[in-house]
Design an enzyme around this catalytic site. Sequence first.
Site, short mmCIF file in Angstrom:
data_model
loop_
_atom_site.label_atom_id
_atom_site.label_comp_id
_atom_site.label_asym_id
_atom_site.label_seq_id
_atom_site.Cartn_x
_atom_site.Cartn_y
_atom_site.Cartn_z
N GLY A 187 8.22 -7.53 -21.41
CA GLY A 187 9.30 -8.05 -20.58
C GLY A 187 10.16 -9.04 -21.33
O GLY A 187 9.82 -9.47 -22.44
N PRO A 188 11.27 -9.40 -20.76
CA PRO A 188 12.14 -10.40 -21.39
C PRO A 188 11.64 -11.82 -21.13
O PRO A 188 10.62 -12.03 -20.47
CB PRO A 188 13.48 -10.16 -20.68
CG PRO A 188 13.08 -9.70 -19.31
CD PRO A 188 11.82 -8.89 -19.49
N CYS A 242 2.94 -6.99 -25.65
CA CYS A 242 4.11 -7.79 -26.03
C CYS A 242 4.16 -9.11 -25.23
O CYS A 242 3.41 -10.03 -25.55
CB CYS A 242 5.39 -6.98 -25.85
SG CYS A 242 6.80 -7.66 -26.77
N GLN A 252 1.49 -12.29 -25.38
CA GLN A 252 1.84 -13.70 -25.53
C GLN A 252 1.29 -14.53 -24.36
O GLN A 252 0.82 -15.67 -24.55
CB GLN A 252 3.36 -13.84 -25.60
CG GLN A 252 3.98 -13.15 -26.81
CD GLN A 252 5.46 -12.89 -26.65
OE1 GLN A 252 6.09 -13.38 -25.73
NE2 GLN A 252 6.02 -12.07 -27.55
N SER A 271 11.09 -11.46 -29.79
CA SER A 271 11.65 -12.60 -30.52
C SER A 271 10.69 -13.78 -30.48
O SER A 271 10.72 -14.64 -31.34
CB SER A 271 13.01 -13.02 -29.93
OG SER A 271 12.88 -13.26 -28.54
N HIS A 331 4.40 -2.30 -29.31
CA HIS A 331 4.52 -1.39 -28.16
C HIS A 331 3.84 -0.06 -28.48
O HIS A 331 4.39 0.76 -29.21
CB HIS A 331 6.00 -1.14 -27.85
CG HIS A 331 6.68 -2.28 -27.18
ND1 HIS A 331 7.23 -2.20 -25.92
CD2 HIS A 331 6.91 -3.55 -27.60
CE1 HIS A 331 7.77 -3.36 -25.59
NE2 HIS A 331 7.58 -4.20 -26.60
N GLU A 352 3.61 2.42 -26.66
CA GLU A 352 4.35 3.51 -26.03
C GLU A 352 5.65 3.84 -26.75
O GLU A 352 6.35 4.80 -26.40
CB GLU A 352 4.65 3.16 -24.56
CG GLU A 352 5.85 2.27 -24.32
CD GLU A 352 5.66 0.81 -24.75
OE1 GLU A 352 6.66 0.06 -24.71
OE2 GLU A 352 4.52 0.44 -25.10
#
Length: 728
Positions: free
Chosen positions: A581-582, A608, A612, A660, A697, A699
């Site tokens: 996700g962002p 991802c 984190q 990032s 990722h 996927e």
Amino acid sequence: MFEVPPFNDQSLCKSYRTSGGLTVHRRLIPTDPQFITEELSERLNEEKGALFSSSFEYTGRYTRWDVGFINPPIEITTRERRFSIRALNERGRCLLKSLLPPFLQHDRIHLIHIEDALLAGEVRQSDAELTDETERTKRWSVFDVIRLIQSHFSSDEDDFLGLYGAFGFDLIFQFEDIPMVKERPVDQKDMILYLPDEIYVMDRKQTQSYCIRYDFSINGCSTEGLEREIQKVTMPRLETAFHEGYSKGQYAELVKKALPEFQHGELFEVVPSQVIYNKTPLKPSQIFHRLKAQNPSPYGFMIHLGEEHLIGASPEMYVRVEGRTVETCPISGTITRGRNPLEDAENIRRLLNSEKDEAELTMCTDVDRNDKSRICVPGSVKVIGRRQIEMYSKLFHTVDHIIGELRPEFDGIDAFITHMWAVTVTGAPKPAAVKWLETHEPTPRGWYGGAIGWIAFNGNINTGLTLRTARLRGCLAEIRVGATILHASDPEAEERETLLKVKALSMAMDPKAGNEEPKNDSVLLYHRGLRVLIVDHEDSFVHTLGNYFKQFTPDVTILRVEQARRRLQQETYDLVVLSPGPSTPEHFQMKETIELCIRHHIPIFGVCLGFQGIAEYFGGELDVLPKPVHGVKKEIYIYCEKPLFEGFSTKTMTAGLYHSLYVKTLPSDLVLMAESEEGVKMALKHHQLPIYGVQFHPESILSMDDDKGHRLIANLLKTIRTIKRTSL
């Protein structure tokens, strides 16, 4: 190319007169496409004729069509300078009678046998020297017979009436003064062509198919009312005598013999071949259809030649002539297909970056341009496509596309002869290469390296090289295959290339090949019964990730954060997946989600952002990368295999990254499982709890190498199932 004309009152019935004085009556009859695709090929098992099928689309080069016929009235065969034109039925006798006067008047042709069903003779050999090399295509040869027949039936009124069949490699010796040192089989033919009077055509783009039915009349003789006979020629389906086939290393030794020739400047490149024999219980039509399905090609064909069948899926145009334009598409440069699109892309990159493969194709194209320059208008020979990728079932080729405009004194047959035979199946300089092949190849080539297709009576030509072809006699198939050799060639690699090229044909003749279920380790680890909840952090990849999980267990639910947390308080799950996700884990209150899972003893897998969030929950520190990595492929180094990387063939994997933020410090509760080449943490697991995570990722398309993204998910679910069984 050869578009089917639309049906209308004018085109359904038509009569026209040829240059030789014949009146041709043509009728177009709409036909069931199934007859062409199924019944016609089935009848070719026992009846003479041919079916040409283009099942490969390439804009500006190839379209999809089928052209075929059975029980033709006329058969033309040649061997060296001798020929026979045989009437195969009563309709053929009428046509043969009309051909007798022009044959008797031809000063180059000497008729030896004249019967109502046979004209046989030989083409005289001229003692005159060439006054200019551009005249070489006009040398006296069996093509004078073809020119005479084409002239007799010549008309611009029809696209399809013509001569159809196969052209053998030995025809080149009528135009090049090269000694034939190998003994030829007593039954070898150099050319077998049919003149059909009923042609079936299907244009798949316009979804039209019909039969073109012809009748002919001249000087009181007519085929009108004569029966279109069915003549079966059944070949025995007995075991054929044993032939010595492929022997490992034999082809590599042949390549080694050629290498000194390049060093001494005798050759620039050469294309030696080897023969592989396959026994098959399948009928010719079965092989043809299996080959079409497994290896679609621009020049698929099945030809019943009387004593044998030719069945092939050639990727390469030989010569195509439309009007005054002559074109070719030389192929040189080959690499295997990958196991997935990612590997395909990498292999294409390697092929295009190969200096050896580029040099091979460059030489082929320069020789091809030289062939056209002999007969084309100065300045008209152009390369309109350079090193274009053509994709086939087992491999990629690089292909050039070349055109030229015929000079007024030359025609399509000149275009056919001047390219004899294509540099891609001989080498360069062409005469030296053919001489080397005649000296060093163990057996004569026969049909291999020649051409299949047709010479239309309106002057057009459509032919493909005789490659990827099985010569079927009884139950024994002879497959000849070669590779382009030059100074930089590796003999063992060239031998492997020949085996790659022959793979599709060998599979088509094996009734067991292609019928087995695909073996996929992931499918073997199917975990039906596991309930998986994927927490959607509003990412653009969550449904692909969900798709991966659904391939192993159908009970997968994807919910946004608030709804997912409510569901966790109400229902039981075997695994919770924290999606990418962002933003940051804090933005989605990920600590609350993780807390709920731990409280309810639910295993966790983070991807991802989820990775984190897990690190941060247990006390890790996050930071911002100097430069974001979005849609970037990286090599991941694996330190701890179990459970996510168990069974991987290497200690590394390539993976796709979109982040990032990164985990700067890892708390003591967590174990580092993998990291990138820059030292960024890429995978973790908890010391005691069933909690796992990956920064990359699995996927992503960039993680498809060796299906490792799938395998990682399979390993995870295998671990979760073990945990579930233990807790019961």
